[in-house]
Design an enzyme around this catalytic site. Structure first.
Site, PDB file in Angstrom:
ATOM      1  N   ARG A   1       0.841  -1.217   0.000  1.00  0.00           N
ATOM      2  CA  ARG A   1       0.000   0.000   0.000  1.00  0.00           C
ATOM      3  C   ARG A   1       0.869   1.258   0.000  1.00  0.00           C
ATOM      4  O   ARG A   1       0.568   2.232   0.690  1.00  0.00           O
ATOM      5  CB  ARG A   1      -0.947   0.028   1.204  1.00  0.00           C
ATOM      6  CG  ARG A   1      -1.884  -1.145   1.295  1.00  0.00           C
ATOM      7  CD  ARG A   1      -2.866  -1.193   0.120  1.00  0.00           C
ATOM      8  NE  ARG A   1      -3.690  -2.365   0.245  1.00  0.00           N
ATOM      9  CZ  ARG A   1      -3.354  -3.553  -0.265  1.00  0.00           C
ATOM     10  NH1 ARG A   1      -2.243  -3.703  -0.972  1.00  0.00           N
ATOM     11  NH2 ARG A   1      -4.144  -4.592  -0.097  1.00  0.00           N
TER      12      ARG A   1
ATOM     13  N   SER B   1     -10.675  -0.753   3.770  1.00  0.00           N
ATOM     14  CA  SER B   1      -9.845  -1.032   4.963  1.00  0.00           C
ATOM     15  C   SER B   1      -9.308   0.277   5.502  1.00  0.00           C
ATOM     16  O   SER B   1      -8.681   1.040   4.759  1.00  0.00           O
ATOM     17  CB  SER B   1      -8.664  -1.923   4.595  1.00  0.00           C
ATOM     18  OG  SER B   1      -9.130  -3.098   4.001  1.00  0.00           O
TER      19      SER B   1
ATOM     20  N   GLU C   1      -4.896   3.856   6.354  1.00  0.00           N
ATOM     21  CA  GLU C   1      -4.652   3.703   4.918  1.00  0.00           C
ATOM     22  C   GLU C   1      -5.144   4.933   4.136  1.00  0.00           C
ATOM     23  O   GLU C   1      -4.441   5.421   3.259  1.00  0.00           O
ATOM     24  CB  GLU C   1      -5.363   2.424   4.439  1.00  0.00           C
ATOM     25  CG  GLU C   1      -4.792   1.859   3.165  1.00  0.00           C
ATOM     26  CD  GLU C   1      -5.512   0.583   2.744  1.00  0.00           C
ATOM     27  OE1 GLU C   1      -5.254  -0.464   3.354  1.00  0.00           O
ATOM     28  OE2 GLU C   1      -6.320   0.644   1.800  1.00  0.00           O
TER      29      GLU C   1
HETATM   30  C1  FAD Z   1     -15.413  -0.524  -0.356  1.00  0.00           C
HETATM   31  C2  FAD Z   1     -13.933  -0.279  -0.619  1.00  0.00           C
HETATM   32  C3  FAD Z   1     -13.087  -1.341  -0.851  1.00  0.00           C
HETATM   33  C4  FAD Z   1     -11.718  -1.122  -1.105  1.00  0.00           C
HETATM   34  N1  FAD Z   1     -10.923  -2.201  -1.329  1.00  0.00           N
HETATM   35  C5  FAD Z   1      -9.617  -2.022  -1.583  1.00  0.00           C
HETATM   36  C6  FAD Z   1      -8.758  -3.155  -1.830  1.00  0.00           C
HETATM   37  O1  FAD Z   1      -9.207  -4.296  -1.852  1.00  0.00           O
HETATM   38  N2  FAD Z   1      -7.455  -2.918  -2.071  1.00  0.00           N
HETATM   39  C7  FAD Z   1      -6.938  -1.654  -2.096  1.00  0.00           C
HETATM   40  O2  FAD Z   1      -5.727  -1.523  -2.322  1.00  0.00           O
HETATM   41  N3  FAD Z   1      -7.708  -0.573  -1.860  1.00  0.00           N
HETATM   42  C8  FAD Z   1      -9.030  -0.717  -1.613  1.00  0.00           C
HETATM   43  N4  FAD Z   1      -9.823   0.367  -1.375  1.00  0.00           N
HETATM   44  C9  FAD Z   1      -9.238   1.716  -1.360  1.00  0.00           C
HETATM   45  C10 FAD Z   1      -9.397   2.481  -2.693  1.00  0.00           C
HETATM   46  O3  FAD Z   1     -10.409   1.952  -3.479  1.00  0.00           O
HETATM   47  C11 FAD Z   1      -8.102   2.498  -3.512  1.00  0.00           C
HETATM   48  O4  FAD Z   1      -7.068   3.085  -2.749  1.00  0.00           O
HETATM   49  C12 FAD Z   1      -8.238   3.283  -4.811  1.00  0.00           C
HETATM   50  O5  FAD Z   1      -7.086   3.115  -5.603  1.00  0.00           O
HETATM   51  C13 FAD Z   1      -8.467   4.779  -4.586  1.00  0.00           C
HETATM   52  O6  FAD Z   1      -8.823   5.336  -5.842  1.00  0.00           O
HETATM   53  P1  FAD Z   1      -9.542   6.731  -5.957  1.00  0.00           P
HETATM   54  O7  FAD Z   1      -9.576   7.081  -7.409  1.00  0.00           O
HETATM   55  O8  FAD Z   1     -10.831   6.706  -5.270  1.00  0.00           O
HETATM   56  O9  FAD Z   1      -8.491   7.679  -5.211  1.00  0.00           O
HETATM   57  P2  FAD Z   1      -8.783   8.903  -4.227  1.00  0.00           P
HETATM   58  O10 FAD Z   1      -9.400   8.410  -2.983  1.00  0.00           O
HETATM   59  O11 FAD Z   1      -9.484   9.980  -4.962  1.00  0.00           O
HETATM   60  O12 FAD Z   1      -7.297   9.371  -3.918  1.00  0.00           O
HETATM   61  C14 FAD Z   1      -6.422   8.555  -3.181  1.00  0.00           C
HETATM   62  C15 FAD Z   1      -5.000   9.159  -3.246  1.00  0.00           C
HETATM   63  O13 FAD Z   1      -4.515   9.091  -4.577  1.00  0.00           O
HETATM   64  C16 FAD Z   1      -4.177  10.398  -5.076  1.00  0.00           C
HETATM   65  N5  FAD Z   1      -4.555  10.419  -6.491  1.00  0.00           N
HETATM   66  C17 FAD Z   1      -5.780  10.127  -7.020  1.00  0.00           C
HETATM   67  N6  FAD Z   1      -5.736  10.204  -8.365  1.00  0.00           N
HETATM   68  C18 FAD Z   1      -4.462  10.566  -8.695  1.00  0.00           C
HETATM   69  C19 FAD Z   1      -3.798  10.821  -9.926  1.00  0.00           C
HETATM   70  N7  FAD Z   1      -4.419  10.717 -11.113  1.00  0.00           N
HETATM   71  N8  FAD Z   1      -2.496  11.200  -9.867  1.00  0.00           N
HETATM   72  C20 FAD Z   1      -1.845  11.297  -8.689  1.00  0.00           C
HETATM   73  N9  FAD Z   1      -2.416  11.075  -7.493  1.00  0.00           N
HETATM   74  C21 FAD Z   1      -3.711  10.706  -7.498  1.00  0.00           C
HETATM   75  C22 FAD Z   1      -4.987  11.353  -4.216  1.00  0.00           C
HETATM   76  O14 FAD Z   1      -4.382  12.640  -4.170  1.00  0.00           O
HETATM   77  C23 FAD Z   1      -4.955  10.640  -2.870  1.00  0.00           C
HETATM   78  O15 FAD Z   1      -3.735  10.885  -2.233  1.00  0.00           O
HETATM   79  C24 FAD Z   1     -11.204   0.190  -1.124  1.00  0.00           C
HETATM   80  C25 FAD Z   1     -12.061   1.286  -0.897  1.00  0.00           C
HETATM   81  C26 FAD Z   1     -13.423   1.048  -0.651  1.00  0.00           C
HETATM   82  C27 FAD Z   1     -14.341   2.224  -0.434  1.00  0.00           C
END
Ligand code: FAD
Length: 351
Positions: free
Chosen positions: A164, A246, A346
């Site tokens: 992560r 998580s 996380e």
């Molecule tokens: C129900 C649920 C289940 C999940 N299961 C998992 C799992 O199994 N495994 C796992 O690893 N994660 C999991 N996650 C966490 C999450 O889905 C991941 O971390 C996902 O990659 C976040 O994507 P996002 O586009 O929503 O990012 P955001 O929440 O919008 O941003 C997260 C971070 O990434 C940065 N960021 C976003 N886009 C960019 C970009 N284009 N360039 C640079 N930085 C950027 C943001 O500034 C921030 O720091 C889960 C979340 C939920 C709600």
């Protein structure tokens, strides 16, 4: 490029926290980003990059300019006898991209199905699930330096992927390399999907599916279906119950520390790692401290999985980021007092 002022963010974060962005800019292309950089008074340190908002906790209204990344596109870049090189725009929904690759006949991402969020955010925390991490299929990415406007490409060896973790989570040069937090806006990500495919079934939940169905050699679609079913049974759907997945990373300890914890409670769930360290199940530690199903203010601990914090207020009266972080701190304190382990959140807390 679309600009909104005092933009509501409640529907742009999966916790459903109600906050506003002083300024929200939807970027749909590299040119949009470059145009922003030419604006008078541009300061990258006063921006926040937003994807699908599934790994953030909004501590309050966001005074920084929020750059909502919506760059589209999916394409095959190369195909040879070894595999497929596939690219997606940072704004593509991760799960849709996974399904699309399987529809094209390019397996490899199925264990990562149903993870919310965008393709562009996936390398940031090196998403992982059910025995596969993004780094296992990652080829390279393009990003724009928000300070200089320079476009650059990073390959695997530049990203310092860890559990992560990646170079995009660190803001100072150090153990994890350059430190690109908040500064590199990822625009496109490429994946190498080898033709030689074997189902990754090492996780207990998937082993159980094999035993239940008697299918020893599932297809990529079958694995995707199993992963989706397991996830739906275990995790709350953010559309129904706000959450960020998580909430804490699984802590890694030395074998000696683990022996000490087993001394305190022999039931502790732990996984020996190839390097001799031991990974502990954070959900188990939280559960053992009695937190499962508990509520503090409008933030709570999910009753089926103690690792997930949820918004008990719903869309009408949502919890605040402060309530979530207060609950998180209470959990951290009780786990530390009982097991001597510091849990690390996380999601990113956005102030
Ligand atoms: C129900 C649920 C289940 C999940 N299961 C998992 C799992 O199994 N495994 C796992 O690893 N994660 C999991 N996650 C966490 C999450 O889905 C991941 O971390 C996902 O990659 C976040 O994507 P996002 O586009 O929503 O990012 P955001 O929440 O919008 O941003 C997260 C971070 O990434 C940065 N960021 C976003 N886009 C960019 C970009 N284009 N360039 C640079 N930085 C950027 C943001 O500034 C921030 O720091 C889960 C979340 C939920 C709600």
């Amino acid at each position: 490029m679309q600009v909104e002022y005092q933009a509501p963010l409640q529907r742009l974060n999966t916790f459903g926290i109600a906050a506003r962005a002083r300024c929200l800019v939807r970027v749909r292309s590299e040119d949009d980003v470059r145009a922003l950089l030419r604006q008078p008074g541009w300061d990258w340190q006063h921006t926040f990059i937003l994807g699908g908002g599934s790994n953030i906790v909004l501590a309050g209204d966001v005074q920084r300019t929020v750059l909502k990344v919506e760059i589209p596109g999916r394409r095959l870049l190369r195909e040879d006898e070894r595999g497929w090189l596939v690219e997606a725009g940072a704004g593509e929904r991760w799960h849709d991209f996974v399904v699309w690759t399987l529809q094209q006949g390019w397996p490899g991402l199925e264990n990562l199905a149903l993870i919310p969020g965008t393709v562009g955010a996936a390398p940031v925390q090196n998403i992982g699930a059910y025995g596969v991490e993004l780094q296992d299929r990652f080829h390279s990415l393009d990003a724009i330096d928000l300070e200089t406007g320079e476009t650059f490409t990073l390959h695997h060896e530049h990203c310092a992927f860890g559990y992560r973790d990646s170079v995009f989570k660190h803001d100072r040069p150090g153990a994890r390399g350059m430190g690109l937090r908040g500064r590199a806006l990822i625009t496109r990500v490429r994946f190498w999907l080898p033709r030689r495919w074997r189902p990754e079934l090492s996780y207990q939940d998937l082993q159980r599916k094999v035993a239940e169905t008697g299918i020893q050699q599932p297809s990529p679609w079958q694995v995707l279906e199993w992963v989706c079913a397991i996830r739906r049974a275990k995790l709350p759907d953010p559309a129904v119950l706000g959450n960020a997945g998580s909430f804490f990373k699984n802590p890694t300890v030395t074998a000696e520390q683990c022996a000490d914890i087993i001394g305190r409670d022999p039931r502790v769930v732990h996984y020996p790692m190839p390097d001799g360290s031991v990974k502990l199940a954070a959900g188990w530690l939280i559960d053992a401290c009695g937190w499962r199903g508990k509520t503090v203010g409008r933030a709570g601990v999910y009753e089926k999985q103690a690792l997930v914090l949820v918004n008990r207020g719903g869309p009408q009266d949502p919890c605040s980021g402060g309530e979530v972080m207060t609950l998180a701190r209470l959990i951290q304190t009780s786990v530390y007092e009982r097991f001597g382990i510091r849990l690390e959140p996380e999601p990113v807390c956005v102030g």
